[in-house]
Design an enzyme around this catalytic site. Structure first.
Site, PDB file in Angstrom:
ATOM      1  N   ARG A  49       0.808  -1.218   0.000  1.00 23.51           N
ATOM      2  CA  ARG A  49       0.000   0.000   0.000  1.00 23.51           C
ATOM      3  C   ARG A  49       0.844   1.271   0.000  1.00 23.51           C
ATOM      4  NH1 ARG A  49      -5.301  -1.253   3.797  1.00 23.51           N
ATOM      5  NH2 ARG A  49      -5.940  -3.149   2.702  1.00 23.51           N
ATOM      6  N   ASP A 150     -15.680   8.901   9.216  1.00 24.71           N
ATOM      7  CA  ASP A 150     -14.576   7.976   8.966  1.00 24.71           C
ATOM      8  C   ASP A 150     -13.303   8.798   8.923  1.00 24.71           C
ATOM      9  OD1 ASP A 150     -14.606   4.848   7.790  1.00 24.71           O
ATOM     10  OD2 ASP A 150     -12.764   5.964   7.401  1.00 24.71           O
TER      11      ASP A 150
END
Length: 299
Positions: A49, A150
């Protein structure tokens, strides 16, 4: 136990060098920034990632990339770094047993019903909450307000648009699909969009559960905090649960993920049902007393 440098040899064939020292730095930085505890087994995931971030920024080594982050604490790259390491697994009506419980609870609540979805990911969870409450009140415009937060700004952008591949709704009943979604045509074929009325019930905003201050006001009838606590260690879980208490009405419900257990973390809550919690008796009584006092004072 991982031996120092045990993974280094295999890593030399990768695009970027990434050794155990780099991984430990990443673990410390994401824990400090977002409270996420990365297990030893996540080293390959972290490389995959963050290698994308090195390519995007044109930096040729993990060491330099992490040095830049540490030097510039207000850099926009911190947001990209956090987004890259945030896992977002979700679906409509995931852990389906929670939604009938929410529906029964909402029938007893004084409107408007206030719900906080604290880890909304790409939006399937808050939209499932909204659908449930529309069905309770028998209208697409119920007296309901949902806050959906979030830490990941990318998923919040997806959530606010409310556009999904049609495969995402294949497990929903035909009635729910007809009532709550619009199917795309032409170059939008294969996509669906959540109806505007449903989207109007939800306010999406970024929020870090680890932040000292949450930009939230009022008291909620229900809080969904599902499948996010598993990324935090016990002390961090305890701090977050403690901060939930003043944001909950005396009879509010807290919904947890299927693999999460708060009983050994906090004495502020007691188990009401399968991964559903309510305030412990002392907290509930104190909340109710304060609410009654405020109501009397406002007459």
């Amino acid at each position: 136990m991982r031996q120092p440098g045990s993974n280094d040899k295999s890593e030399t064939s990768k695009e970027f060098e990434f050794n155990s020292r780099d991984f430990d730095r990443v673990r410390g930085m994401i824990y400090q920034r977002a409270g996420i505890s990365l297990a030893d087994s996540k080293q390959e995931m972290v490389y995959s990632r963050l290698a994308r971030r090195l390519r995007a920024t044109g930096i040729n080594s993990f060491s330099d990339y992490l040095n830049n982050l540490e030097k510039e604490q207000d850099s926009d790259e911190w947001e990209a770094f956090t987004n890259a390491l945030t896992t977002n697994l979700t679906s409509f009506f995931r852990e389906e047993h929670h939604f009938p419980i929410l529906a029964e609870h909402a029938k007893k609540c004084q409107p408007p019903v206030q719900v906080w979805c604290s880890a909304s990911s790409t939006g399937e969870e808050p939209y499932s909450i909204a659908m449930t409450l529309c069905e309770v009140f028998g209208t697409l415009r119920p007296p309901v307000h949902i806050i959906a937060t979030d830490i990941d700004t990318n998923v919040l952008n997806t959530a606010s648009k409310g556009v999904y591949n049609i495969e995402r709704i294949e497990k929903l009943s035909p009635e729910r699909v007809r009532k709550f979604f619009l199917k795309g045509k032409g170059n939008q074929e294969g996509l669906v969009r959540v109806r505007q009325e449903l989207r109007d019930l939800i306010t999406f905003k970024q929020l870090n559960l680890l932040a000292d201050h949450w930009s939230l006001s009022g008291e909620f009838d229900a809080i969904f905090c599902r499948n996010v606590m598993i990324y935090f260690d016990k002390p961090t879980q305890g701090k977050i649960l403690k901060k939930f208490v003043p944001l909950m009405k005396h009879d509010a419900l807290l919904f947890a993920g299927h693999s999460e257990n708060f009983l050994y973390v906090s004495d502020d809550f007691k188990l009401k049902g399968k991964t559903v919690y309510e305030l412990s008796q002392n907290h509930a009584a104190r909340h109710k007393g304060m609410t009654n006092h405020l109501h009397k004072g406002s007459l």
